[in-house]
Structure formats: structure tokens, C-alpha cells
Scaffold this active site. Structure first.
Site, PDB file in Angstrom:
ATOM      1  N   CYS A 108     -13.135  -9.312   2.711  1.00  0.00           N
ATOM      2  CA  CYS A 108     -12.387 -10.150   3.759  1.00  0.00           C
ATOM      3  C   CYS A 108     -12.879 -10.576   5.179  1.00  0.00           C
ATOM      4  O   CYS A 108     -11.784 -11.409   5.775  1.00  0.00           O
ATOM      5  CB  CYS A 108     -11.171  -9.358   3.307  1.00  0.00           C
ATOM      6  SG  CYS A 108     -10.543  -9.119   1.599  1.00  0.00           S
ATOM      7  N   HIS A 231      -6.268 -12.279   9.336  1.00  0.00           N
ATOM      8  CA  HIS A 231      -6.787 -12.103   7.114  1.00  0.00           C
ATOM      9  C   HIS A 231      -5.316 -11.969   6.675  1.00  0.00           C
ATOM     10  O   HIS A 231      -4.998 -11.474   7.159  1.00  0.00           O
ATOM     11  CB  HIS A 231      -7.326 -11.001   6.855  1.00  0.00           C
ATOM     12  CG  HIS A 231      -7.404 -10.683   5.904  1.00  0.00           C
ATOM     13  ND1 HIS A 231      -7.696 -11.874   4.735  1.00  0.00           N
ATOM     14  CD2 HIS A 231      -7.310  -9.262   4.915  1.00  0.00           C
ATOM     15  CE1 HIS A 231      -7.212 -10.972   3.824  1.00  0.00           C
ATOM     16  NE2 HIS A 231      -7.478  -9.426   3.781  1.00  0.00           N
ATOM     17  N   ASN A 261      -3.668 -12.939  -1.447  1.00  0.00           N
ATOM     18  CA  ASN A 261      -5.019 -12.911  -0.312  1.00  0.00           C
ATOM     19  C   ASN A 261      -6.235 -13.139  -1.363  1.00  0.00           C
ATOM     20  O   ASN A 261      -5.999 -12.438  -2.603  1.00  0.00           O
ATOM     21  CB  ASN A 261      -4.687 -10.772  -0.738  1.00  0.00           C
ATOM     22  CG  ASN A 261      -6.303 -10.000  -0.283  1.00  0.00           C
ATOM     23  OD1 ASN A 261      -7.242 -10.857   0.444  1.00  0.00           O
ATOM     24  ND2 ASN A 261      -6.609  -9.355   0.333  1.00  0.00           N
TER      25      ASN A 261
HETATM   26  O1  UT7 Z   1      -7.913  -7.405   1.649  1.00  0.00           O
HETATM   27  C1  UT7 Z   1      -8.455  -6.487   1.396  1.00  0.00           C
HETATM   28  C2  UT7 Z   1      -6.958  -5.433   1.458  1.00  0.00           C
HETATM   29  N1  UT7 Z   1      -5.658  -4.694   1.253  1.00  0.00           N
HETATM   30  C3  UT7 Z   1      -4.996  -4.921   2.168  1.00  0.00           C
HETATM   31  O2  UT7 Z   1      -4.963  -5.018   3.513  1.00  0.00           O
HETATM   32  C4  UT7 Z   1      -3.624  -3.840   1.358  1.00  0.00           C
HETATM   33  C5  UT7 Z   1      -3.248  -2.881   2.100  1.00  0.00           C
HETATM   34  N2  UT7 Z   1      -2.312  -2.696   1.835  1.00  0.00           N
HETATM   35  C6  UT7 Z   1      -1.013  -3.476   1.625  1.00  0.00           C
HETATM   36  O3  UT7 Z   1      -0.681  -4.163   1.634  1.00  0.00           O
HETATM   37  C7  UT7 Z   1      -0.030  -2.095   0.792  1.00  0.00           C
HETATM   38  O4  UT7 Z   1      -0.040  -0.774   0.885  1.00  0.00           O
HETATM   39  C8  UT7 Z   1       0.480  -1.721  -0.656  1.00  0.00           C
HETATM   40  C9  UT7 Z   1       1.365  -3.472  -0.663  1.00  0.00           C
HETATM   41  C10 UT7 Z   1      -0.903  -2.502  -1.369  1.00  0.00           C
HETATM   42  C11 UT7 Z   1       1.617  -0.905  -1.129  1.00  0.00           C
HETATM   43  O5  UT7 Z   1       2.818  -0.912  -0.645  1.00  0.00           O
HETATM   44  P1  UT7 Z   1       3.357   0.311   0.231  1.00  0.00           P
HETATM   45  O6  UT7 Z   1       4.318  -0.131   1.575  1.00  0.00           O
HETATM   46  O7  UT7 Z   1       2.328   0.318   1.176  1.00  0.00           O
HETATM   47  O8  UT7 Z   1       3.684   1.235  -0.989  1.00  0.00           O
HETATM   48  P2  UT7 Z   1       2.703   1.936  -1.453  1.00  0.00           P
HETATM   49  O9  UT7 Z   1       1.383   2.424  -1.716  1.00  0.00           O
HETATM   50  O10 UT7 Z   1       3.240   3.620  -0.449  1.00  0.00           O
HETATM   51  O11 UT7 Z   1       3.004   2.262  -2.531  1.00  0.00           O
HETATM   52  C12 UT7 Z   1       5.264   3.021  -2.669  1.00  0.00           C
HETATM   53  C13 UT7 Z   1       5.843   2.838  -4.135  1.00  0.00           C
HETATM   54  C14 UT7 Z   1       4.685   3.726  -5.557  1.00  0.00           C
HETATM   55  O12 UT7 Z   1       5.806   4.324  -5.378  1.00  0.00           O
HETATM   56  P3  UT7 Z   1       6.561   5.755  -5.681  1.00  0.00           P
HETATM   57  O13 UT7 Z   1       5.295   6.204  -5.875  1.00  0.00           O
HETATM   58  O14 UT7 Z   1       6.670   5.848  -4.428  1.00  0.00           O
HETATM   59  O15 UT7 Z   1       6.705   6.037  -6.769  1.00  0.00           O
HETATM   60  C15 UT7 Z   1       4.008   2.869  -5.822  1.00  0.00           C
HETATM   61  O16 UT7 Z   1       3.389   3.165  -6.963  1.00  0.00           O
HETATM   62  O17 UT7 Z   1       5.774   1.587  -4.848  1.00  0.00           O
HETATM   63  C16 UT7 Z   1       5.256   1.345  -5.974  1.00  0.00           C
HETATM   64  N3  UT7 Z   1       4.509   0.287  -6.266  1.00  0.00           N
HETATM   65  C17 UT7 Z   1       5.073  -0.445  -7.034  1.00  0.00           C
HETATM   66  N4  UT7 Z   1       6.250  -0.921  -6.931  1.00  0.00           N
HETATM   67  C18 UT7 Z   1       6.580  -1.754  -7.913  1.00  0.00           C
HETATM   68  C19 UT7 Z   1       2.996  -0.114  -5.815  1.00  0.00           C
HETATM   69  N5  UT7 Z   1       2.819  -1.360  -6.648  1.00  0.00           N
HETATM   70  C20 UT7 Z   1       4.237  -1.802  -6.398  1.00  0.00           C
HETATM   71  C21 UT7 Z   1       4.533  -3.695  -7.384  1.00  0.00           C
HETATM   72  N6  UT7 Z   1       6.068  -3.119  -7.858  1.00  0.00           N
HETATM   73  N7  UT7 Z   1       3.385  -4.421  -7.385  1.00  0.00           N
END
Ligand code: UT7
Length: 305
Positions: A108, A231, A261
Site C-alpha cells: 500500500c 493511505h 482500502n
Molecule cells: O493497507 C493495509 C493495512 N491494513 C490496515 O491498515 C488495517 C489496520 N487495522 C484495522 O484497520 C483494524 O484493526 C480493523 C478494522 C481491521 C479491526 O478493528 P479493531 O478495532 O482493531 O478490531 P479488533 O481486530 O480488535 O477486533 C475487535 C472485535 C473482534 O471480536 P472479539 O475477539 O473482541 O470478540 C473481532 O472478531 O471485532 C471483531 N470483528 C468484527 N466484528 C464485526 C472483526 N471484524 C469484524 C467485522 N464485523 N467485520
């Protein structure tokens, strides 16, 4: 003698996929996706090459150029249409550009890498380089994995880098930390794997560090920046950069609510969107900053126009 960025273009596939479309078959919701990422919809479809051609043609048309005016095509992509030949070969053929063409892959951060490489090509005698970022991430994303499906999408954007009397490339910083492979990767034939929380933490750190280095090299601070073009991965990452760099949201280009993204395409798509909204003026100081799998990072400060 120097170089400047002139003309921009964009292309998105027709098919729009909303958060509600994912909520219809995955354990997710519009509220979760909007609050955690800022994304509301994205586009799926096309090929990396066809989107690159459309964005490249748009940039050339807006700048009044034909293929004969372009002596190098750099296509930044993580999703080439085939292993061999480079997708840029097809793109240069379709656009009728003369001279050379190559793909680069710095995930990216690739589009900003490509801009800096294009600046270097000016120094060895090139006059005009078409720099395109194009990706079709929907093809390498498991659409049944809610943690990645809602994030990644397709699109392309392009600019022309050309020789100029005055130098518009004021400062840049490029880097990579290859030890971060396990947190974000896609093997041949596989799908994107991402440890979201870890990528998030590191993304904020490298994007800010890299932006600060590029600004320092240019003798500038966040206060001087007219437009931040980051980005487009997550609105919360962009907001952290806003806060730490001292560049407010109203001086930031944001398109991820409508595109998701799109990797290499995300920065030129945000630039084109800001330009179309009348937010780019001659003399403006524009800071591009990106990060991606690798982990890679890249920042560049230019004077617009
Ligand atoms: O260009 C490449 C670079 N990529 C990025 O920059 C992405 C960077 N990371 C992020 O943007 C964020 O970490 C995410 C959007 C991917 C995730 O957000 P988060 O606030 O960091 O959530 P998390 O990974 O800490 O997950 C929190 C909860 C989890 O459930 P539990 O374990 O707390 O029960 C996930 O399973 O949210 C859950 N979860 C979802 N829930 C509903 C993960 N994806 C989803 C979803 N819908 N789509």
C-alpha cells in the site's frame, strides 16, 4: 531543473458493495464497519490492467497528453493480472505510450514509492512518467472472512510526473521492515491474512515517523501542509495522524468511506477526489503518506502545480 506532478486521473469499477451487502451474509453490521473503519461502501470488479488503463487515460486526457508524450509507465500494484509479463506492459500497449514500462510492488506504500522513483528517472533524462496505482484486492480476499472482506476493494488512480524548471519534490522518506511479514501477507494462490490490531499500531507509528522525516527534509512542519493525502485504510489511523502531525481533518483528503482500502490506488484516488472538489491549488504543499505489507512506508512532500 526539477520535477512536478501534473494531472491526475481515477477509475473505479461500476459495482458498488455496501456494508449492508456484507451484513446480509456475514456476522457483521453497518454500524461495526462504519465505527471501526469509516468505510461505508466500496467498488468490486475489473482487472488491475483495465482499471490502470482507465485511470492512466483519465490523467493523460486531463493534462492534454497522448501516448507519445509519455516515456515511462510505472504501475504500482500488489495484484498483477499475471506473473509474466508485467501488467504495465499491457497498460503501456493499450495507452500507446512509448519508451519503458515496469511494475513495482511495495504494497500500500507502492504509489508513493513509485512517485519517488519517477523523480529519480527525471534525473537520468526522462521527461514524463505516467505513475499509476491499481489494485484488485477483492480477487485475493476471502469474502467469507469478516475481518478482511469488509476492508479491501478495487480501483486505480494515476498522475503524471514531468520535468519542470522549478523543483516541486521537496522531501521524501521510504522504508521497509521485512520482519513484519507475519502480520500481513498473501501467498501465491491464497487470500489476505492480517493481524488487524498489530498492523493498526505499527501503521500509526510508521506513518507519523515517515511524514515527520519527509517534512523535516523539506524544512516544513505540519502547519505548512495544505493537504494531507494519506493511505486510505482506516479513518481512525488517519485521525491519529491528524492529531500527531497537527494537520486537521479539513486539510486531509479522505475517500475511504466510498472506496474502502484499494492499496496502491488509495492515495491517487484520494488526491483525485480532493482535486475534483476544488481542494488543490497551485503552490499548495501536499503531503502524501502511506504504509503497507512488508511493512513498507513512504512519505513525500510536493509543491502542487
Ligand atoms: O493497507 C493495509 C493495512 N491494513 C490496515 O491498515 C488495517 C489496520 N487495522 C484495522 O484497520 C483494524 O484493526 C480493523 C478494522 C481491521 C479491526 O478493528 P479493531 O478495532 O482493531 O478490531 P479488533 O481486530 O480488535 O477486533 C475487535 C472485535 C473482534 O471480536 P472479539 O475477539 O473482541 O470478540 C473481532 O472478531 O471485532 C471483531 N470483528 C468484527 N466484528 C464485526 C472483526 N471484524 C469484524 C467485522 N464485523 N467485520
Amino acid at each position: 531543473m526539477g520535477a512536478r506532478i501534473a494531472g491526475y486521473g481515477a477509475a473505479l469499477p461500476e459495482k458498488v458493495v455496501t456494508n449492508a451487502d456484507f451484513a446480509a451474509y456475514l456476522d457483521t453490521s453497518d454500524q461495526w464497519i462504519t465505527e471501526r473503519t469509516g468505510i461505508r461502501q466500496r467498488h468490486f470488479g475489473g482487472t488491475t490492467g483495465s482499471l490502470a488503463v482507465a485511470a492512466g487515460r483519465d490523467a493523460m486526457d486531463r493534462h492534454g497528453l497522448t501516448g507519445d508524450d509519455i516515456d515511462f509507465v510505472i504501475l504500482s500494484t500488489t495484484t498483477p493480472d499475471q506473473t509474466v509479463p508485467a501488467t504495465s506492459a499491457d497498460v503501456s500497449n493499450e495507452l500507446g505510450t512509448r519508451g519503458a514500462a515496469m511494475d513495482i510492488n511495495a504494497a500500500c506504500a507502492g504509489f508513493v514509492y513509485a512517485l519517488v522513483v519517477a523523480r529519480g528517472l527525471i534525473d537520468i533524462g526522462m521527461n514524463r512518467i505516467l505513475v499509476i496505482g491499481s489494485d484488485t484486492l477483492s480477487r485475493i480476499t476471502d469474502q467469507n472472512d469478516r475481518s478482511t472482506a469488509v476492508l479491501f476493494a478495487d480501483g486505480a488512480g494515476a498522475v503524471v510526473v514531468e520535468r519542470s524548471e522549478e523543483e516541486s519534490f521537496l522531501g521524501w522518506d521510504l522504508g521497509v521492515d521485512g520482519s513484519a511479514r507475519p502480520i500481513l501477507y498473501c501467498d501465491h494462490g491464497g487470500c489476505m491474512y492480517m493481524e488487524g490490531r498489530e498492523v493498526f499500531k505499527r501503521a500509526v507509528r510508521v506513518m507519523i515517523g515517515s511524514s515527520e522525516k519527509a517534512l523535516k527534509q523539506a524544512g516544513l512542519t505540519g502547519d505548512d501542509v495544505s493537504l494531507l493525502v494519506p493511505h486510505q485504510a482506516n479513518l481512525r489511523i488517519i485521525e491519529a495522524a491528524n492529531q500527531r502531525l497537527g494537520i486537521p481533518r479539513d486539510r486531509t483528503a479522505i475517500v475511504l468511506d466510498r472506496t474502502g482500502n484499494t492499496s496502491s490506488a488509495s492515495i491517487p484516488l484520494a488526491l483525485a477526489d480532493a482535486g475534483d472538489a476544488g481542494r488543490l491549488h497551485d503552490g499548495d504543499l501536499v503531503l502524501f503518506t502511506g504504509f503497507g505489507a512488508g511493512m513498507t512506508w513512504a512519505s513525500l512532500v510536493v509543491r502542487w502545480g
